[in-house]
Design a protein around this motif. Structure first.
Motif, mmCIF file in Angstrom:
data_model
loop_
_atom_site.group_PDB
_atom_site.id
_atom_site.type_symbol
_atom_site.label_atom_id
_atom_site.label_comp_id
_atom_site.label_asym_id
_atom_site.label_seq_id
_atom_site.Cartn_x
_atom_site.Cartn_y
_atom_site.Cartn_z
ATOM 1 N N ALA A 1 0.853 -1.196 0.000
ATOM 2 C CA ALA A 1 0.000 0.000 0.000
ATOM 3 C C ALA A 1 0.883 1.239 0.000
ATOM 4 C CB ALA A 1 -0.924 0.012 1.206
ATOM 5 N N SER A 2 0.367 2.329 -0.570
ATOM 6 C CA SER A 2 1.150 3.564 -0.667
ATOM 7 C C SER A 2 0.218 4.739 -0.898
ATOM 8 C CB SER A 2 2.153 3.455 -1.824
ATOM 9 O OG SER A 2 2.859 4.661 -1.998
ATOM 10 N N ASN A 3 0.645 5.913 -0.418
ATOM 11 C CA ASN A 3 -0.088 7.141 -0.730
ATOM 12 C C ASN A 3 0.666 7.957 -1.777
ATOM 13 O OD1 ASN A 3 2.055 8.092 0.775
ATOM 14 N ND2 ASN A 3 0.833 9.382 2.123
ATOM 15 N N ARG A 4 1.453 7.264 -2.602
ATOM 16 C CA ARG A 4 2.259 7.911 -3.635
ATOM 17 C C ARG A 4 1.396 8.674 -4.628
ATOM 18 N NH1 ARG A 4 5.274 2.945 -6.028
ATOM 19 N NH2 ARG A 4 5.279 2.487 -3.806
ATOM 20 N N GLU A 5 2.058 9.558 -5.351
ATOM 21 C CA GLU A 5 1.362 10.351 -6.362
ATOM 22 C C GLU A 5 0.845 9.447 -7.479
ATOM 23 O OE1 GLU A 5 4.082 13.315 -7.671
ATOM 24 O OE2 GLU A 5 4.207 14.295 -5.719
ATOM 25 N N GLY A 6 -0.305 9.816 -8.042
ATOM 26 C CA GLY A 6 -0.879 9.063 -9.145
ATOM 27 C C GLY A 6 -1.879 8.021 -8.717
ATOM 28 N N GLY A 7 -2.135 7.914 -7.387
ATOM 29 C CA GLY A 7 -3.103 6.938 -6.910
ATOM 30 C C GLY A 7 -4.529 7.429 -7.040
ATOM 31 N N LYS A 8 -5.467 6.549 -6.683
ATOM 32 C CA LYS A 8 -6.882 6.889 -6.790
ATOM 33 C C LYS A 8 -7.408 7.562 -5.528
ATOM 34 C CE LYS A 8 -7.781 2.897 -9.799
ATOM 35 N NZ LYS A 8 -8.538 1.637 -9.935
ATOM 36 N N GLY A 9 -6.799 7.237 -4.372
ATOM 37 C CA GLY A 9 -7.298 7.772 -3.112
ATOM 38 C C GLY A 9 -6.174 8.152 -2.181
ATOM 39 N N GLY A 10 -6.514 8.222 -0.871
ATOM 40 C CA GLY A 10 -5.497 8.583 0.106
ATOM 41 C C GLY A 10 -4.379 7.569 0.144
ATOM 42 N N ASP A 11 -4.733 6.290 0.323
ATOM 43 C CA ASP A 11 -3.810 5.168 0.195
ATOM 44 C C ASP A 11 -4.390 4.215 -0.827
ATOM 45 O OD1 ASP A 11 -2.010 5.904 2.401
ATOM 46 O OD2 ASP A 11 -3.705 5.410 3.701
ATOM 47 N N ASP A 12 -3.530 3.646 -1.659
ATOM 48 C CA ASP A 12 -3.956 2.660 -2.644
ATOM 49 C C ASP A 12 -3.183 1.367 -2.455
ATOM 50 O OD1 ASP A 12 -5.656 4.483 -3.734
ATOM 51 O OD2 ASP A 12 -4.807 4.440 -5.752
ATOM 52 N N ILE A 13 -3.811 0.257 -2.877
ATOM 53 C CA ILE A 13 -3.136 -1.038 -2.877
ATOM 54 C C ILE A 13 -2.588 -1.293 -4.277
ATOM 55 C CG2 ILE A 13 -3.393 -3.523 -2.528
ATOM 56 C CD1 ILE A 13 -5.747 -2.865 -0.661
ATOM 57 N N TYR A 14 -1.349 -1.759 -4.323
ATOM 58 C CA TYR A 14 -0.689 -2.078 -5.589
ATOM 59 C C TYR A 14 -0.312 -3.556 -5.607
ATOM 60 C CZ TYR A 14 -0.221 2.965 -6.227
ATOM 61 O OH TYR A 14 -0.478 4.310 -6.369
ATOM 62 N N SER A 15 -0.588 -4.220 -6.724
ATOM 63 C CA SER A 15 -0.060 -5.574 -6.899
ATOM 64 C C SER A 15 1.399 -5.461 -7.312
ATOM 65 C CB SER A 15 -0.843 -6.335 -7.964
ATOM 66 O OG SER A 15 -0.685 -5.715 -9.241
ATOM 67 N N LEU A 16 2.183 -6.493 -7.006
ATOM 68 C CA LEU A 16 3.600 -6.446 -7.353
ATOM 69 C C LEU A 16 4.070 -7.794 -7.869
ATOM 70 C CD1 LEU A 16 5.487 -7.948 -4.918
ATOM 71 C CD2 LEU A 16 4.619 -5.990 -3.656
ATOM 72 N N VAL A 17 5.061 -7.738 -8.731
ATOM 73 C CA VAL A 17 5.753 -8.924 -9.241
ATOM 74 C C VAL A 17 7.242 -8.689 -9.046
ATOM 75 C CG1 VAL A 17 6.225 -10.391 -11.233
ATOM 76 C CG2 VAL A 17 3.954 -9.376 -10.951
ATOM 77 N N GLN A 18 7.916 -9.618 -8.378
ATOM 78 C CA GLN A 18 9.360 -9.498 -8.196
ATOM 79 C C GLN A 18 10.058 -10.038 -9.424
ATOM 80 O OE1 GLN A 18 10.842 -10.979 -4.487
ATOM 81 N NE2 GLN A 18 12.975 -10.507 -4.967
ATOM 82 N N LEU A 19 10.867 -9.197 -10.057
ATOM 83 C CA LEU A 19 11.540 -9.552 -11.302
ATOM 84 C C LEU A 19 12.891 -10.201 -11.087
ATOM 85 C CD1 LEU A 19 10.748 -6.247 -13.233
ATOM 86 C CD2 LEU A 19 9.418 -8.372 -13.219
ATOM 87 N N LYS A 20 13.600 -9.812 -10.027
ATOM 88 C CA LYS A 20 14.907 -10.395 -9.721
ATOM 89 C C LYS A 20 15.170 -10.290 -8.229
ATOM 90 C CE LYS A 20 17.031 -6.119 -11.460
ATOM 91 N NZ LYS A 20 18.041 -5.556 -12.374
ATOM 92 N N PRO A 21 16.096 -11.106 -7.719
ATOM 93 C CA PRO A 21 16.321 -11.149 -6.269
ATOM 94 C C PRO A 21 16.793 -9.816 -5.719
ATOM 95 C CG PRO A 21 17.342 -13.027 -7.355
ATOM 96 C CD PRO A 21 16.928 -12.087 -8.439
ATOM 97 N N LEU A 22 16.505 -9.620 -4.432
ATOM 98 C CA LEU A 22 16.947 -8.419 -3.733
ATOM 99 C C LEU A 22 18.386 -8.550 -3.275
ATOM 100 C CD1 LEU A 22 13.798 -7.895 -1.525
ATOM 101 C CD2 LEU A 22 14.632 -6.250 -3.211
ATOM 102 N N VAL A 23 19.038 -7.414 -3.118
ATOM 103 C CA VAL A 23 20.356 -7.379 -2.489
ATOM 104 C C VAL A 23 20.118 -7.228 -0.997
ATOM 105 C CG1 VAL A 23 22.557 -6.171 -2.319
ATOM 106 C CG2 VAL A 23 21.392 -6.338 -4.529
ATOM 107 N N LYS A 24 20.174 -8.362 -0.255
ATOM 108 C CA LYS A 24 19.902 -8.323 1.183
ATOM 109 C C LYS A 24 21.176 -8.242 1.997
ATOM 110 C CE LYS A 24 15.706 -11.098 0.795
ATOM 111 N NZ LYS A 24 15.995 -11.953 -0.334
ATOM 112 N N LEU A 25 22.330 -8.274 1.317
ATOM 113 C CA LEU A 25 23.610 -8.097 1.985
ATOM 114 C C LEU A 25 24.354 -6.951 1.320
ATOM 115 C CD1 LEU A 25 24.847 -11.786 2.340
ATOM 116 C CD2 LEU A 25 23.992 -10.335 4.161
ATOM 117 N N CYS A 26 24.997 -6.121 2.120
ATOM 118 C CA CYS A 26 25.830 -5.064 1.551
ATOM 119 C C CYS A 26 27.128 -5.708 1.084
ATOM 120 C CB CYS A 26 26.106 -3.982 2.597
ATOM 121 S SG CYS A 26 27.140 -2.637 1.977
ATOM 122 N N GLN A 27 27.337 -5.714 -0.229
ATOM 123 C CA GLN A 27 28.508 -6.371 -0.788
ATOM 124 C C GLN A 27 29.223 -5.471 -1.782
ATOM 125 O OE1 GLN A 27 26.574 -10.000 -2.286
ATOM 126 N NE2 GLN A 27 27.569 -11.140 -0.629
#
Length: 651
Positions: A403-429
């Protein structure tokens, strides 16, 4: 009464009248502010400022009111006036000012305020995170572009957030208009109260939305639900409202509580959780994959910030004592909306960790002791300068919601679906590579063996330099001490200390310079000679009362190792010594430990057969100078006696 006195009297009365009006507006604003009626408070404080009240207290509360309803543009403007009025203001306001500036993409200005906060309160956890992550924009960029987001069709002109999977359905919180909701307004932001709603997740084009359950939804707030896998139990957030009784704390504030509902005869039986309180809030539940631990956010006593993350063991139908997560997760800001993935990763929203502004979403992995390590920002487009929160993901399909209240949404807070395209960098390397060269000619040296060691001398990795003298180790960990070592026939081993920085995904390039071995012909005359002299070694010394091999000594021992590899029949007697301080018996034992430590280093790190080495300690019996018992000497003079020698005993 003369004319001038009349004018003075009129002005005086006007001034008194104005001051009284200001005071009334401030008093009304304070009442609304402490009742969390921030919209109403803003109107009263604005009237007070229009009448000339720019006191520190009024500016603080006006900035806070905007900040608490996530209007960061106005919050930054009023915190800015507060900062101009009192530059040495409370650190909490400096931090909120910096966050508000960041939320309006004024990153340089935000950094300057954080620098002032660093000077005002250097022990602040948020300051420590900022200091350690100065290049946070680059680090966020490293995780950016790893998700694809889409605004859901079920969003309304109101606030929609807190998505949760319930079988094939999506349950979420919303304050969209309902038959009676428009008549009941929450004073915090003058929006209708929240209820739980449900829609089908498979049909992404549907706009069919229904109330979740009349047994769970009440006249007040319900939000952030999490379901067990069998769908028979749900944990959710509600106002402190049980059995038609709305309770408040000692300051008149209605807090949030957690509830559990179990399905019975296709209906829900609701109960309050035992660790709730009328005096603090407990909210936003999340379940561990085995459903034996409940995570949540709270400002209960012992919390570091405005809200911290906690977990509590579920024992049968009851609960253990809640435990606060560590300071790698919690800061002096807000940590909230936790979610635990099937792989045990903790996702949460925070404005205390370094981000783009407002609430950002972070992830942390649990270690072997089930404590969570460093938190990493999920980058763009998951995070924006606005509030981004209530992240959930199915790691098997790499799909989820936030959820986010980012610009371009329909209301105060909007729900966004998401698809992860590639793994996250969870370690500082960082990427480590380099070149091996001849110390004298500076020519590249191909074929050299290059070893990466940790700060304890243990091998991390080993590679061979190519024909251009180049080597690469790939990823190494940020903020870590390493040692690089190169070895090659007819060359002395070379070592170089390396400490990585806190900047993620940067390239480190190192050059190792190797010195050709001075060929020493072993003859009968060399028996009894000290390799210290033959190889022109630097002194191999020890710290006072210590027997561990120091980094400077390790570099010299590599020369001994290289020599013994070049002459595989040579045997060496390692003789270790102490200075005269301490008893004779103690020094003999200490020197013996040093001899064994030296031999073990050569065998373990150099691969030399142990049968070629012998070692013993001589205590203080063979001093190199005048510094015997009772003789006053300098530290440098005593250090000369804390040494190891390498005597050739066979060729």
């Amino acid at each position: 009464m003369n004319y001038s006195f009349k004018i003075y009297l009129v002005f005086s009365l006007l001034a008194v009248s104005t001051m009284m009006a200001q005071q009334k507006d401030v008093e009304k604003g304070d009442k609304d502010f402490y009742n969390l009626s921030y919209i109403e408070a803003i109107q009263h404080y604005l009237k007070a400022t229009e009448a000339g009240d720019f006191s520190e207290e009024t500016l603080r509360k006006l900035g806070d009111s905007y900040y608490n309803i996530a209007d960061y543009t106005n919050a930054a403007a009023w915190y800015g006036k507060l900062f101009d009025f009192a530059e040495s203001t409370n650190p909490d306001y400096l931090y909120r000012y910096a966050q508000s500036l960041k939320s309006t993409k004024q990153y340089e200005a935000s950094n300057k305020i954080m620098e002032k906060l660093n000077k005002a309160k250097p022990v602040d956890e948020r300051v420590s995170l900022y200091v350690n992550e100065r290049n946070y924009l680059e680090e966020i960029e490293a995780n950016s572009g790893r998700f694809e987001l889409a605004n859901l069709s079920v969003n309304s002109a109101a606030s929609d957030f807190a998505p949760s999977i319930y079988g094939d359905q999506l349950v979420f919180a919303s304050n969209r208009d309902k038959s009676w909701a428009s008549k009941r307004i929450h004073e915090w932001n003058e929006q209708p109260f929240l209820d739980l709603f449900v829609t089908n997740t498979k049909d992404t084009a549907t706009t069919s939305v229904e109330k979740f359950s009349s047994k769970i939804n009440t006249r007040y707030h319900e939000s952030t639900a999490v379901f067990t896998k069998d769908g028979e139990t749900v944990y959710f957030t509600r106002n402190n409202y049980t059995k038609s009784d709305l309770k408040k704390d000692s300051e008149g504030v209605n807090r949030l509580k957690l509830y559990r509902a179990t399905k019975t005869n296709n209906d829900w039986n609701v109960e309050e959780l035992p660790f709730n309180s009328d005096q603090y809030s407990v909210a936003h539940p999340a379940l561990s994959p085995d459903e034996k631990t409940l995570y949540f956010a709270s400002d209960m006593p012992g919390s570091l910030g405005m809200s911290d993350l906690y977990r509590v063991a579920i024992i049968g139908d009851g609960f253990d004592t809640p435990k606060r997560l560590g300071n790698t997760i919690n800061t002096e800001g807000r940590e909230t909306f936790p979610f635990i993935s099937e792989k045990g990763h903790l996702y949460f929203a925070s404005d205390g960790h370094v981000g783009l502004g407002g609430l950002d979403i972070f992830v942390s992995e649990a270690n072997a002791t089930n404590t969570f390590g460093a938190a990493y920002n999920l980058g763009k487009p998951v995070n924006t300068p606005k509030d981004d929160f209530s992240f959930v993901i199915d790691e098997n399909t790499n799909t989820g919601y936030l959820a986010s209240n980012r610009e371009g949404g329909k209301g105060g807070d909007d729900i966004y679906s998401l698809v992860q395209l590639k793994p996250l960098v969870k370690l500082c390397q960082q990427d480590l590579s380099g070149t091996v060269r001849d110390e004298k000619s500076k020519e590249v040296l191909g074929g050299a063996t290059v070893t990466l060691l940790d700060d304890k001398g243990a091998q991390v990795a080993q590679v061979t330099a190519d024909e251009k003298g180049m080597f690469t180790f790939g990823k190494v960990t940020c903020d870590t001490s390493y040692m690089l070592r190169s070895e090659k026939q007819e060359y002395e081993a070379a070592e170089k200390a390396l400490v990585t920085t806190s900047e993620a995904e940067v390239a480190i390039k190192e050059t190792l310079y190797m010195t050709p071995v001075v060929n020493v012909v072993i003859t009968q005359d060399n028996i009894g000679e000290d390799l210290f002299v033959l190889l022109d070694l630097n002194p191999i010394n020890f710290d006072l009362n210590k027997s561990n091999i120091r980094p400077d000594a390790a570099a010299e021992l590599q020369k001994v190792i290289a020599y013994m590899k070049q002459y595989p029949t040579v045997k060496v007697d390692v003789r270790s010594h102490t200075d005269s301080r301490g008893s004779d018996a103690y020094n003999e034992k200490l020197s013996d430990r040093r001899a064994k430590s030296t031999v073990n280093y050569i065998v373990r790190n150099g691969g030399i057969d142990a049968s070629r080495l012998n070692g013993r300690g001589y205590g203080e019996t063979q001093l190199k100078n005048r510094c015997s018992n009772g003789v006053k000497c300098s530290k440098a003079e005593h250090e000369q006696n804390r040494r190891s020698e390498f005597i050739i005993v066979a060729k």
